[in-house]
Design an enzyme around this catalytic site. Sequence first.
Site, mmCIF file in Angstrom:
data_model
loop_
_atom_site.group_PDB
_atom_site.id
_atom_site.type_symbol
_atom_site.label_atom_id
_atom_site.label_comp_id
_atom_site.label_asym_id
_atom_site.label_seq_id
_atom_site.Cartn_x
_atom_site.Cartn_y
_atom_site.Cartn_z
ATOM 1 N N THR A 15 -8.049 -9.035 -0.018
ATOM 2 C CA THR A 15 -7.748 -10.280 0.464
ATOM 3 C C THR A 15 -8.835 -10.797 1.637
ATOM 4 O O THR A 15 -9.037 -12.324 1.693
ATOM 5 C CB THR A 15 -6.653 -9.714 1.719
ATOM 6 O OG1 THR A 15 -5.592 -9.467 1.223
ATOM 7 C CG2 THR A 15 -6.125 -11.065 2.509
ATOM 8 N N SER A 64 -7.477 -4.471 -4.393
ATOM 9 C CA SER A 64 -7.528 -3.037 -3.978
ATOM 10 C C SER A 64 -6.569 -2.168 -5.050
ATOM 11 O O SER A 64 -6.677 -0.852 -5.121
ATOM 12 C CB SER A 64 -7.666 -2.578 -2.486
ATOM 13 O OG SER A 64 -6.293 -2.808 -2.100
ATOM 14 N N THR A 98 -6.341 -4.360 1.413
ATOM 15 C CA THR A 98 -5.489 -3.563 2.372
ATOM 16 C C THR A 98 -4.775 -2.490 1.599
ATOM 17 O O THR A 98 -4.054 -1.785 2.250
ATOM 18 C CB THR A 98 -4.768 -4.125 3.483
ATOM 19 O OG1 THR A 98 -3.907 -5.095 2.874
ATOM 20 C CG2 THR A 98 -5.710 -4.965 4.352
#
Length: 331
Positions: A15, A64, A98
């Site tokens: 992000t 991720s 995250t």
Amino acid sequence: MSGKPKVAVIGTGGTISSMGRGPLELIDYGAAGRVLDVHGVLARVPELAEVAEVVPVPFRAIPSTALAWPEWKELLLICDRLAGEHPDLAGIVVTHGTATLEETAYFLSLTLKVALPVVVVGAQRPASALAADGPMNLLNACRVAADPGARGLGALVLLNDEIQAAREVTKTSTLRLQTFRTPDFGCLGHADADAIAWYRRPLRRMAPDTEFDMRGMEALPRVDIAYAYAGADGAAIEAFVAAGAKGIVVAGFAPGYVTPAMSEAMAAAVKQGVAVVTSSRAGSGRAARTTKNAALGFVTADNLTPQKARVLLAPALAHGITDLERVFATY
């Protein structure tokens, strides 16, 4: 020479690197398909030059959710290379999505073989967002990586001005900026405007002084997570064993209990040579080591979340370690 501390920034996407279709696109920004490389991320934060001499290190520009063992190993090798190429390097920052940030950070905290501080940083809002949090998070991550107080703390996590230990931190909210928390103990310190303020140190063993060296490993043993819920049977555990799992972490009812059917399947897995670790799905507190669980050969994850217990179990199994209770009490 700038006179500023030298900090390497490795960009992995996420992000913090994402560009949405507009400044109010705060959730579905991935639909735009635009992810900046590390040079693009750094270019949006010219203020970094005021706190560090930044060395950009291109790596990935992906979410991720796509990062796992192969990328973790590459990160270990990159950190080794950076330490060798830059004897004056003060620290390393890894930008990261995250979703799995806490798992990457804990893996690094267990397996890094460089003494430099490594700070993993992310953002809750994309780079294109109104009031994006990424730029300040990145600047503070560089400040922390360069701070002498960050040495000897293993890998660290920095978001929302808070410095967290990789072992203890977890993502607790889907959208809030204060999502990364350490439920049992709180953060290690704060990245305030006037100073990096430290308040405590973690006690568990961490990099680079660990028994895990993954740099020459070709693969991690398969370790899966089974989630306990009312009425759960042993189907998931049996399927994991059939798929070749060498270890299974069970996210049990707090403080680590499971249904009778799950317990039977777990016991059968142990008899087949699979390491079974009990943890709690509560997200806080230690899993209990009961007389029954000990008799069945289950290992206790202490207060590690299920996803963190998996990150520790895999390297331990890769190194052929059998005294797993010691491992979970040490790390």
